[in-house]
Design a protein around this motif. Sequence first.
Motif, mmCIF file in Angstrom:
data_model
loop_
_atom_site.group_PDB
_atom_site.id
_atom_site.type_symbol
_atom_site.label_atom_id
_atom_site.label_comp_id
_atom_site.label_asym_id
_atom_site.label_seq_id
_atom_site.Cartn_x
_atom_site.Cartn_y
_atom_site.Cartn_z
ATOM 1 N N ASP A 315 0.809 -1.216 0.000
ATOM 2 C CA ASP A 315 0.000 0.000 0.000
ATOM 3 C C ASP A 315 0.845 1.270 0.000
ATOM 4 O O ASP A 315 0.401 2.304 -0.507
ATOM 5 N N HIS A 316 2.049 1.219 0.555
ATOM 6 C CA HIS A 316 2.843 2.442 0.700
ATOM 7 C C HIS A 316 3.962 2.569 -0.334
ATOM 8 O O HIS A 316 4.513 3.666 -0.490
ATOM 9 N N ARG A 319 1.841 0.190 -4.684
ATOM 10 C CA ARG A 319 0.592 0.739 -5.229
ATOM 11 C C ARG A 319 0.726 2.187 -5.679
ATOM 12 O O ARG A 319 0.267 2.540 -6.785
ATOM 13 N N PRO A 320 1.299 3.089 -4.904
ATOM 14 C CA PRO A 320 1.423 4.485 -5.380
ATOM 15 C C PRO A 320 2.228 4.616 -6.665
ATOM 16 O O PRO A 320 1.921 5.466 -7.506
ATOM 17 N N GLY A 324 0.148 6.225 -9.611
ATOM 18 C CA GLY A 324 0.507 7.617 -9.879
ATOM 19 C C GLY A 324 1.807 7.824 -10.611
ATOM 20 O O GLY A 324 2.096 8.951 -11.027
ATOM 21 N N PHE A 331 1.164 10.635 -4.119
ATOM 22 C CA PHE A 331 0.490 9.576 -3.374
ATOM 23 C C PHE A 331 -0.746 10.096 -2.637
ATOM 24 O O PHE A 331 -1.766 9.419 -2.575
ATOM 25 N N VAL A 334 -3.554 10.266 -4.982
ATOM 26 C CA VAL A 334 -4.017 8.913 -5.297
ATOM 27 C C VAL A 334 -4.904 8.375 -4.189
ATOM 28 O O VAL A 334 -6.000 7.860 -4.435
ATOM 29 N N LEU A 335 -4.445 8.506 -2.950
ATOM 30 C CA LEU A 335 -5.196 7.966 -1.815
ATOM 31 C C LEU A 335 -6.537 8.664 -1.656
ATOM 32 O O LEU A 335 -7.576 8.021 -1.456
#
Length: 377
Positions: A315-316, A319-320, A324, A331, A334-335
């Motif tokens: 997740d950190h 995924r970003p 993105g 990030f 995105v979140l």
Amino acid sequence: MHDDTVSREGSFSETRDATGHPVRPPRRRFQARAQGVLAILVAVLTLYTLGRFREAVAWGGILAIVCWPLVRRVRAHWASRHADTLIPAGVVVAIGLAFAAPVLLIGTEVAKETHDATQWFQQARQDGIPAPAWLGELPYEQAQAQRWWQANLADPSGVQDLMHRLKPEQALGTVEQIGHGAANGTVLLMFSLLVLFFLLRSGREVSGRITVLTDRLFGVRGEMVLKQIVGAVRGSMAGLVLVGLGEGVLIGISYVIAGAPQPLLLGILTAVASMIPMLGGFAVAIAVLLILMKGSVGAAVAVGVFGLLVLFLADHFIRPVLIGGSIRLPFVWVLLGILGGLETWGLVGLFVGPVLMAVAHLIWRFGSARGMLRAGE
């Protein structure tokens, strides 16, 4: 008379301003504005008329954007005259099976477990629930936990009181709502796949027309916005779906090693939950509780630590970058796009949110760059 009209219109079309650009006559400017208002009105009414099938059209468009590069690649190596129909049909069937297989598996397992669960509830109401062995292995408050279990769950009257508090009629109502939602989701899925098939079959024409329309409406920067939208959709698919599946596979392997009950179902649940940031932890917590009920404290702790570590890294860091990275979206944007889109639009908001954030960030970059240039001047 006709020649005079043509000559007058010709003179209007040849009129130019001081910079040399042609000047439209007032009537033509009014017609252009009226056509724009009419187009917006028709678009709004069309979206309103689609009703709940707007979601099906949105899903079909999202899947078409994601699958179009694959269709083009396969089409380049297959010269059959029926390829324009067979390739989209194959993609639609594959996606349908990818959705249907987990649902059928879960439904089959739920049907098997329902009978066992019913018998377990009946036995619990008659004999109570015996205390698990791990209660005696707790580092603190062992005696208090055992006394509470004996007073509330080991006694059949305590179990009956607990079930009465749970209000099973409300649970039945929840199950009915879930069934209705599943039927509605199945209908939307079928229409989404139908929209996807026609979009892929006419992909070249549709993409060409969208490019021409975007260029006419917004010019060169419209093409940049279009590329940003496509990049956001494909990045969201990779960052949400693919990463979620990867998390489900890795954490599901830990379920198997730890001896969790129904590890395949727990792995599917974890994969689906992990597609939404910060939600996969709930699936891991459920698995940890089930392992604890079997009496395996060490295995439960190991699964919890490993699962949270996988979720944190994915997740950190992963995924970003996937969502993105290609569109230069930070990030935080995105979140916020994912969580805000999910809350506002539902599941389709997982893609709509990042797309809107990507376009907003692009406009922000354009606007701030112009402002900086003026400030520098």
